[in-house]
Design an enzyme around this catalytic site. Structure first.
Site, mmCIF file in Angstrom:
data_model
loop_
_atom_site.group_PDB
_atom_site.id
_atom_site.type_symbol
_atom_site.label_atom_id
_atom_site.label_comp_id
_atom_site.label_asym_id
_atom_site.label_seq_id
_atom_site.Cartn_x
_atom_site.Cartn_y
_atom_site.Cartn_z
ATOM 1 N N ASP A 37 0.866 -1.185 0.000
ATOM 2 C CA ASP A 37 0.000 0.000 0.000
ATOM 3 C C ASP A 37 0.899 1.230 0.000
ATOM 4 O O ASP A 37 2.103 1.149 0.239
ATOM 5 C CB ASP A 37 -0.887 -0.009 1.252
ATOM 6 C CG ASP A 37 -1.774 1.221 1.329
ATOM 7 O OD1 ASP A 37 -2.412 1.554 0.311
ATOM 8 O OD2 ASP A 37 -1.820 1.885 2.386
ATOM 9 N N SER A 38 0.269 2.390 -0.220
ATOM 10 C CA SER A 38 1.009 3.638 -0.167
ATOM 11 C C SER A 38 1.451 3.966 1.259
ATOM 12 O O SER A 38 2.276 4.845 1.460
ATOM 13 C CB SER A 38 0.128 4.770 -0.701
ATOM 14 O OG SER A 38 -1.099 4.796 0.007
ATOM 15 N N TYR A 69 -0.722 8.411 -2.552
ATOM 16 C CA TYR A 69 -0.786 8.076 -3.968
ATOM 17 C C TYR A 69 -2.031 8.722 -4.612
ATOM 18 O O TYR A 69 -2.094 8.881 -5.832
ATOM 19 C CB TYR A 69 -0.913 6.564 -4.163
ATOM 20 C CG TYR A 69 0.377 5.769 -4.006
ATOM 21 C CD1 TYR A 69 1.529 6.312 -3.448
ATOM 22 C CD2 TYR A 69 0.428 4.440 -4.424
ATOM 23 C CE1 TYR A 69 2.679 5.564 -3.303
ATOM 24 C CE2 TYR A 69 1.586 3.687 -4.295
ATOM 25 C CZ TYR A 69 2.705 4.258 -3.732
ATOM 26 O OH TYR A 69 3.850 3.503 -3.606
ATOM 27 N N GLY A 70 -3.009 9.023 -3.763
ATOM 28 C CA GLY A 70 -4.343 9.401 -4.242
ATOM 29 C C GLY A 70 -4.419 10.640 -5.098
ATOM 30 O O GLY A 70 -5.426 10.884 -5.772
ATOM 31 N N CYS A 100 -3.756 -1.095 -1.982
ATOM 32 C CA CYS A 100 -4.094 0.317 -2.219
ATOM 33 C C CYS A 100 -5.097 0.420 -3.383
ATOM 34 O O CYS A 100 -4.841 -0.096 -4.477
ATOM 35 C CB CYS A 100 -2.809 1.050 -2.580
ATOM 36 S SG CYS A 100 -3.033 2.777 -2.957
ATOM 37 N N ASN A 101 -6.219 1.084 -3.133
ATOM 38 C CA ASN A 101 -7.226 1.241 -4.198
ATOM 39 C C ASN A 101 -6.665 2.024 -5.373
ATOM 40 O O ASN A 101 -6.906 1.696 -6.537
ATOM 41 C CB ASN A 101 -8.460 1.965 -3.661
ATOM 42 C CG ASN A 101 -9.326 1.080 -2.797
ATOM 43 O OD1 ASN A 101 -10.341 0.578 -3.234
ATOM 44 N ND2 ASN A 101 -8.900 0.860 -1.561
ATOM 45 N N THR A 102 -5.907 3.086 -5.069
ATOM 46 C CA THR A 102 -5.377 3.939 -6.129
ATOM 47 C C THR A 102 -4.405 3.152 -7.012
ATOM 48 O O THR A 102 -4.486 3.201 -8.247
ATOM 49 C CB THR A 102 -4.676 5.173 -5.522
ATOM 50 O OG1 THR A 102 -5.555 5.776 -4.580
ATOM 51 C CG2 THR A 102 -4.286 6.162 -6.575
ATOM 52 N N GLU A 179 -5.709 9.152 9.803
ATOM 53 C CA GLU A 179 -4.321 9.031 10.286
ATOM 54 C C GLU A 179 -4.103 9.879 11.537
ATOM 55 O O GLU A 179 -3.219 9.602 12.342
ATOM 56 C CB GLU A 179 -3.337 9.371 9.171
ATOM 57 C CG GLU A 179 -3.446 8.304 8.086
ATOM 58 C CD GLU A 179 -2.259 8.209 7.166
ATOM 59 O OE1 GLU A 179 -1.255 8.902 7.395
ATOM 60 O OE2 GLU A 179 -2.348 7.415 6.199
ATOM 61 N N CYS A 211 -11.354 3.100 -0.572
ATOM 62 C CA CYS A 211 -10.024 3.581 -0.167
ATOM 63 C C CYS A 211 -9.673 2.832 1.116
ATOM 64 O O CYS A 211 -10.558 2.575 1.947
ATOM 65 C CB CYS A 211 -10.079 5.089 0.072
ATOM 66 S SG CYS A 211 -8.592 5.765 0.793
ATOM 67 N N THR A 212 -8.402 2.493 1.237
ATOM 68 C CA THR A 212 -7.963 1.661 2.366
ATOM 69 C C THR A 212 -8.414 2.171 3.741
ATOM 70 O O THR A 212 -8.690 1.391 4.637
ATOM 71 C CB THR A 212 -6.427 1.607 2.381
ATOM 72 O OG1 THR A 212 -5.923 2.940 2.194
ATOM 73 C CG2 THR A 212 -5.897 0.702 1.306
ATOM 74 N N HIS A 213 -8.453 3.505 3.885
ATOM 75 C CA HIS A 213 -8.743 4.078 5.204
ATOM 76 C C HIS A 213 -10.228 4.104 5.554
ATOM 77 O O HIS A 213 -10.582 4.205 6.719
ATOM 78 C CB HIS A 213 -8.232 5.517 5.271
ATOM 79 C CG HIS A 213 -6.737 5.659 5.208
ATOM 80 N ND1 HIS A 213 -5.992 5.192 4.153
ATOM 81 C CD2 HIS A 213 -5.859 6.220 6.077
ATOM 82 C CE1 HIS A 213 -4.715 5.471 4.364
ATOM 83 N NE2 HIS A 213 -4.613 6.092 5.528
HETATM 84 N N1 DGL Z 1 -4.094 3.776 0.073
HETATM 85 C C1 DGL Z 1 -4.749 4.803 -0.702
HETATM 86 C C2 DGL Z 1 -5.962 4.195 -1.404
HETATM 87 O O1 DGL Z 1 -6.516 3.202 -0.990
HETATM 88 C C3 DGL Z 1 -5.154 5.976 0.173
HETATM 89 C C4 DGL Z 1 -3.996 6.820 0.656
HETATM 90 C C5 DGL Z 1 -3.238 7.492 -0.475
HETATM 91 O O2 DGL Z 1 -3.769 8.437 -1.095
HETATM 92 O O3 DGL Z 1 -2.132 7.078 -0.728
HETATM 93 O O4 DGL Z 1 -6.377 4.706 -2.410
#
Ligand code: DGL
Length: 299
Positions: A37-38, A69-70, A100-102, A179, A211-213
């Site tokens: 993940d990012s 990454y988003g 990571c979704n992105t 976070e 998104c992961t969060h």
């Molecule tokens: N992990 C990213 C996602 O799931 C979220 C955090 C980021 O922007 O890197 O898209």
């Protein structure tokens, strides 16, 4: 009189044990799963994998030096993801999960043909379940800006349900709020209401937490969206898909070598290892004592 087999193994027994151990070490079924993940968010995916497939060991990489990454371009996310996959290959992983979704939305398609081991992302499993879950054909997707812009959720949802209408909404403030640990804070509720009210107005009956969060904000999202809207968690669906994939490919760990809590898993980051560890300890069901710092640009 010599009594055999009581505590002192003979040479042949030692050799047989060693052979079995060597065999187990080489057997791909006992290799770990690479998850990346990012940053810290992908731990929500790692946690689901640990819950649903407890026999599997995880090598986790969080790109804490280059998060988020988003808001980055496709080219950059592909470059970062490729480096991470190269790093994970050095740990002899048997499969890779892009948590990571992105990165799933922007890099998976490019990386898949480059690899000789299975690699999956979180978008397709979440999108598929959303397409199957909706009753009125109206689905909301909340995610980072880059994920929404990629339109991958829309594409996959409509592949499974061509009639579906998909309403995407970037929610960039959610990541820093999570976070910061402001999970149930009034500020978060206010921000979430502003993001979600336009989505509610469309009449969606299904919402993908893309998104992961975001699964960590589930109770706030539930409060605002109400009981009638089904919340889809791609992390949960990805762990289910991974379980099927490992079985299908004949590479699932059969439990002969079960990881003992933290001992079986390894965590790597590109920066701020202490901060990562603190966050990990709020997410995972065990304490993460060691997190190794690596220089990801070398891969
Ligand atoms: N992990 C990213 C996602 O799931 C979220 C955090 C980021 O922007 O890197 O898209």
């Amino acid at each position: 009189m010599v009594v055999r087999g009581l505590g002192v193994p003979g040479i042949s027994q030692i050799t047989a044990n060693q052979k079995r151990k060597d065999y187990i070490m080489k057997d791909i079924r006992y290799a770990p799963i690479g998850v990346f993940d990012s940053g810290v968010g992908g731990l929500t995916v790692a946690r689901e994998i640990m819950r649903q497939i407890p026999n599997e060991k995880i090598v986790y990489f969080g790109d804490t030096a280059r998060v988020p990454y988003g808001s980055k371009s496709k080219e950059t996310i592909i470059r970062f993801s490729r480096q991470i996959v190269h790093f994970l290959r050095t740990k002899d992983v048997k499969a890779v999960v892009i948590a990571c979704n992105t990165a799933s939305a922007l890099a998976l398609e490019t990386l898949q043909p480059e690899l000789d081991i299975p690699i999956i992302g979180v978008v397709a499993p979440g999108a598929k379940v959303a397409a199957e879950t909706t009753r009125n054909g109206k689905i909301g997707v909340i995610a980072t800006e880059s994920t929404i812009e990629s339109r991958l959720y829309t594409r996959v949802i409509q592949e499974h349900n061509p009639q579906a209408q998909v309403f995407g909404k970037p929610c960039p403030l959610f990541v820093p709020l999570v976070e910061e640990g402001w999970i149930k804070d009034p500020v978060t509720v206010e921000v979430a209401s502003r993001y979600l009210e336009p989505l509610l107005a469309t009449g969606i009956d299904t919402l993908v937490m893309g998104c992961t969060h975001y699964p960590l904000l589930r109770s706030v999202l539930r409060e605002i969206m109400g009981e009638k809207v089904t919340l889809v968690n791609p992390a949960y669906e990805t762990a289910r898909e991974l379980k099927c994939l490992l079985t299908r490919e004949g590479i699932a760990n059969d439990g002969q070598e079960v990881p003992e809590q933290q001992a079986g898993h390894r965590f790597y980051v590109s920066d701020a290892a202490n901060k990562f560890r603190q966050f990990a300890n709020t997410i995972l069901p065990f304490g993460v004592d060691t997190t190794q710092l690596i220089h990801i640009e070398d891969y």
